[in-house]
Design an enzyme around this catalytic site. Structure first.
Site, PDB file in Angstrom:
ATOM      1  N   ASP A 478       0.895  -1.099   0.016  1.00  0.00           N
ATOM      2  CA  ASP A 478      -0.018   0.012  -0.023  1.00  0.00           C
ATOM      3  C   ASP A 478       0.982   1.343   0.073  1.00  0.00           C
ATOM      4  O   ASP A 478       2.107   1.154   0.421  1.00  0.00           O
ATOM      5  CB  ASP A 478      -0.951  -0.024   1.067  1.00  0.00           C
ATOM      6  CG  ASP A 478      -2.242   0.720   0.953  1.00  0.00           C
ATOM      7  OD1 ASP A 478      -2.354   1.525   0.019  1.00  0.00           O
ATOM      8  OD2 ASP A 478      -2.894   0.321   1.823  1.00  0.00           O
ATOM      9  N   ASP A 548     -10.791   1.910  -3.088  1.00  0.00           N
ATOM     10  CA  ASP A 548     -11.431   1.849  -2.047  1.00  0.00           C
ATOM     11  C   ASP A 548     -12.941   1.838  -1.880  1.00  0.00           C
ATOM     12  O   ASP A 548     -13.622   1.475  -0.991  1.00  0.00           O
ATOM     13  CB  ASP A 548     -10.906   2.763  -0.704  1.00  0.00           C
ATOM     14  CG  ASP A 548      -9.486   2.407  -0.134  1.00  0.00           C
ATOM     15  OD1 ASP A 548      -9.111   1.197  -0.341  1.00  0.00           O
ATOM     16  OD2 ASP A 548      -8.981   3.401   0.293  1.00  0.00           O
TER      17      ASP A 548
END
Ligand code: GLA
Length: 730
Positions: A478, A548
């Site tokens: 990430d 997301d």
């Protein structure tokens, strides 16, 4: 062979199956002109297109108007400061402080194969699939050698370009702008297609008419970004999915970029793409060289759809690498939306037990397993398992999860450092920052200066220690903030302008190390959702977390934009909980499954808490994934209807390469009263083949399916979906 040189005409001809790209060397000064790029032609010489007999004429015939010539000549790689006032690709700061640069052709090489770009991701090929042209050019005053590198793919309508610059002088020189490609195009009316967005709404499609002046997309965030994609298509104003000329330009790079379309005074179009020159400079000592990222050019005379399919084929076969490139990925369940930071071994194992019972194949432990991290305020950089939370650590968890027949995956955010971390306490200078300034925080974190080798080594050691400690078979990498306050403790004043690019090179080096040391690992990149979904990252990971936003309806648009250039096999897509954590919407579990099926497919919810009727659907969804994933991953992708543009329904289709199988995914976003069935015309099938629709038993020719179409009954309610499986019967 796809590249030929016609010596008496001084013309280079680059041919792909359906496109031709032509370069001409002109005048006594050996200017490198861009002659033509478009549909394939048999002719060897179209140099009349250079218009060198019009207006200004070439300098050897009319030196008094050299500037006028420079400012209108279609050029392969324009340089700064010599009369071309359109966007240029190369500028420098010489020892004497001058910025002008002028290139002339010296020699060339044509050879089978494709060279690697040292330290950078790039498409690859071999002597069977690729031919390369290197145009060696020189600025005689600066003694700068500039090599323009073109590779033609023999079986795909794709050409790649990059630039290699060598300082052959005795002095150091600063490069202040190095773009990767320029396309000077004719004065037609063109549109421009780009992908824009923001967090949770990445890669929305934007189409606009190109008008006078400059239309720029760019990133200065240090990552390719949620906001813009390093991609631009130039297309006929009438081009649609199935017809019209389309030129796609995509930069294989994960940092600051620019892509621009510019209409000049004569109505001619110049398209440019490369590293963003803002805040960029690169010092080249004597004998040193610089390599630009690669630009991919895709040509389609059969509309946007064909451009998409060429990008998909190119990236699937010539960019993505590793164990999982051509393999079905394990169905994962990620605990982020299930637990956020609130978990322990027992909770994770309870999710894993239920998941394995239902056919899910891998548990991914997301953020919060390390250091003192119980929320997003601290501990990035402390890559040590928090054993108070996870009893027995990774070895115990991996063993227990493996006993269930599942794999274990783990989240990291290696490029970051929290001010509240042991790492920061011992190495505050490892963060990117400017001495004397308080660096801007984002999500309470700073960015590690991974341009520095000792920083990369330390962070890599701590990560690989965890990976070596247990059977961890997947990593989610990430990156949750952009770069600001650019300053490196290790660069001199005159090289601070290298930091953005050195950061990206450091990232590439780290990921290369990871996949070389752990060749079996499945790597998924991520950046606050899809903030670094670019072809550079695909060179290291076969899949990237798309967004997301896990709401199935929002995902239709996000996945449509993403799949405009990226294969379905690369799009991280999960079935998440409802009401959606992204927008509060509730959609049927089955619909969420159909939408995730068009990506990597996985789950992100607390499987121990979801409604029983949803849980019961999971084995069916797992079977659906296993039945169709080979087709979804490897087939040709067609957009049939776009919810992003019609606001009612969405329909996509994947067709097997041999055309004997197809899968249609139809989502009715909004129901309407009192309507007839909707007719959908399929694409990409074989006219004469006879097909059977598995769900209804209807037998029809490919021609009928494509030209007459199939009917989709109205479904009762919003957010409903279905898949339609079509198989050839003969
Ligand atoms: C980012 C990712 C999410 C999740 C969180 C964890 O936002 O996109 O999927 O991993 O970080 O902090």
């Amino acid at each position: 062979m796809g590249i030929s040189y016609h010596e008496n005409k001084r013309i280079f001809k680059l041919d792909t199956p359906k496109s031709t790209y032509m370069i001409g060397i002109v005048d006594e000064e050996n200017f490198i002109g861009h002659v033509y790029y478009g549909r394939r032609v048999v002719d060897e010489d179209l140099s009349y297109l250079l218009r060198t007999s019009e207006g200004a004429r070439v300098p050897s015939k009319n030196n008094r108007d050299r500037v006028s010539f420079m400012d209108s000549f279609p050029v392969e790689y324009p340089t700064h400061g010599i009369g071309d006032f359109r966007e240029t690709c190369l500028s420098v700061k010489s020892k004497l402080g001058h910025s002008a640069c002028s290139l002339s052709y010296i020699s060339h090489r044509i050879y089978p194969d494709k060279p690697k770009l040292t330290g950078l991701p790039s498409t690859f090929g071999d002597s069977e699939s690729c031919t390369t042209l290197e145009l060696i050019c020189e600025d005689k005053v600066l003694k700068l050698q500039v090599v323009l590198v073109y590779t033609v793919f023999e079986k795909l309508d794709a050409i790649t370009r990059s630039v290699r610059i060598l300082n052959a002088s005795e002095d150091c020189i600063y490069l202040t702008k190095v773009l990767s490609a320029c396309l000077d195009m004719d004065n037609r009316e063109y549109d421009m297609l780009t992908l824009y967005g923001l967090w949770s709404r990445e890669r929305m499609i934007n189409r606009r008419r190109i008008t006078d002046g400059k239309q720029l997309i760019s990133s200065l965030r240090g990552i390719s970004s949620h906001q813009e994609q390093p991609f631009m298509a130039i297309l006929d104003k009438d081009a649609n999915e199935d017809q019209g000329e389309v030129y796609g330009l995509h930069l294989v790079y994960s940092g600051n970029f620019m892509a621009q379309a510019e209409i000049s005074q004569f109505g001619l179009l110049r398209a440019t793409i490369g590293i963003n020159p803002v805040d960029f400079s690169w010092k080249l000592e004597k004998g040193e060289s610089f390599i630009s990222p690669e630009a991919v050019l895709v040509y389609s005379s059969e509309g946007i759809g064909q451009m998409t399919r060429t990008f998909h084929d190119l990236y699937r076969s010539h960019l993505i690498r590793g164990e999982y490139r051509d393999k079905k990925r394990p169905i994962l369940i990620n605990n982020w939306e299930a637990t956020y930071f609130d978990f322990n071994s027992e909770k994770l194992l309870s999710i894993a037990r239920e998941a394995s019972r239902l056919g899910i194949e891998m548990l991914v432990i997301d953020d919060g397993w390390f250091g003192a991290r119980d929320d997003d305020n601290c501990a990035l950089g402390d890559w040590v398992v928090n054993e108070a939370k996870l009893k027995g650590g990774m070895p115990y968890l991996a063993t227990e999860i493996n006993k269930l027949g599942m794999k274990l995956g783990l989240w990291f955010e290696p490029e970051m450092i929290s001010p509240d971390s042991d790492l920061y306490r011992s190495h505050p200078d490892w963060a990117i920052q400017i001495p004397g300034r308080t660096g801007a925080l984002n999500r309470n974190q700073l960015v590690l200066d991974i341009s520095r080798k000792e920083v990369r080594d330390a962070i890599y050691d701590s990560i690989s220690k965890v990976l070596h400690s247990a059977n961890i078979e997947y990593v989610k990498w990430d990156m949750n903030r952009c770069l600001t306050d650019l300053g490196s403790a290790c660069l001199e004043a005159d090289t601070q302008g290298e930091l953005y690019h050195r950061y990206v090179l450091g990232l590439y080096e780290l990921q290369e190390r990871l996949i070389s040391d752990f060749p079996q690992l499945l790597l998924e990149n991520c950046s606050s959702g899809g903030g670094r979904f670019d072809p550079g990252m695909l060179y290291y990971s076969p899949q990237i977390w798309c967004s997301d936003d896990t709401d199935a309806i929002e995902r239709l648009s996000i996945q449509e934009g993403t799949s405009l250039i990226f294969p379905l096999s690369t799009m991280g897509a999960h079935i998440a909980d409802c009401p959606s954590h992204s927008n509060g919407r509730s959609t049927p579990f089955a619909t969420r499954g159909y939408v995730a099926l068009a990506g990597t497919f996985g789950y992100e919810l607390d499987i121990t808490k979801i409604p029983e009727e949803d849980r019961q659907l999971i084995p069916e969804q797992v079977a659906m994934y296993h039945k169709y994933n080979d087709l979804v991953r490897t087939g040709d992708y067609y957009r049939i209807a776009s919810y992003q543009s019609n606001h009612e329904y969405d329909c996509i289709q994947v067709v097997a390469k041999d055309k004997k199988e197809a899968l249609v995914t139809y989502i009715q976003v909004l129901a309407r009263p009192n309507y007839r069935t909707r007719r959908i015309r399929l694409k990409g099938l074989c006219e004469d083949m006879i097909y059977r629709i598995e769900e209804t038993g209807l037998v029809l020719s490919g021609g009928a399916l494509m030209h007459a179409g199939i009917q989709i009954d109205n479904m009762w309610g919003d957010y409903l979906g279905k898949i339609i499986h079509i198989l050839a019967v003969n």
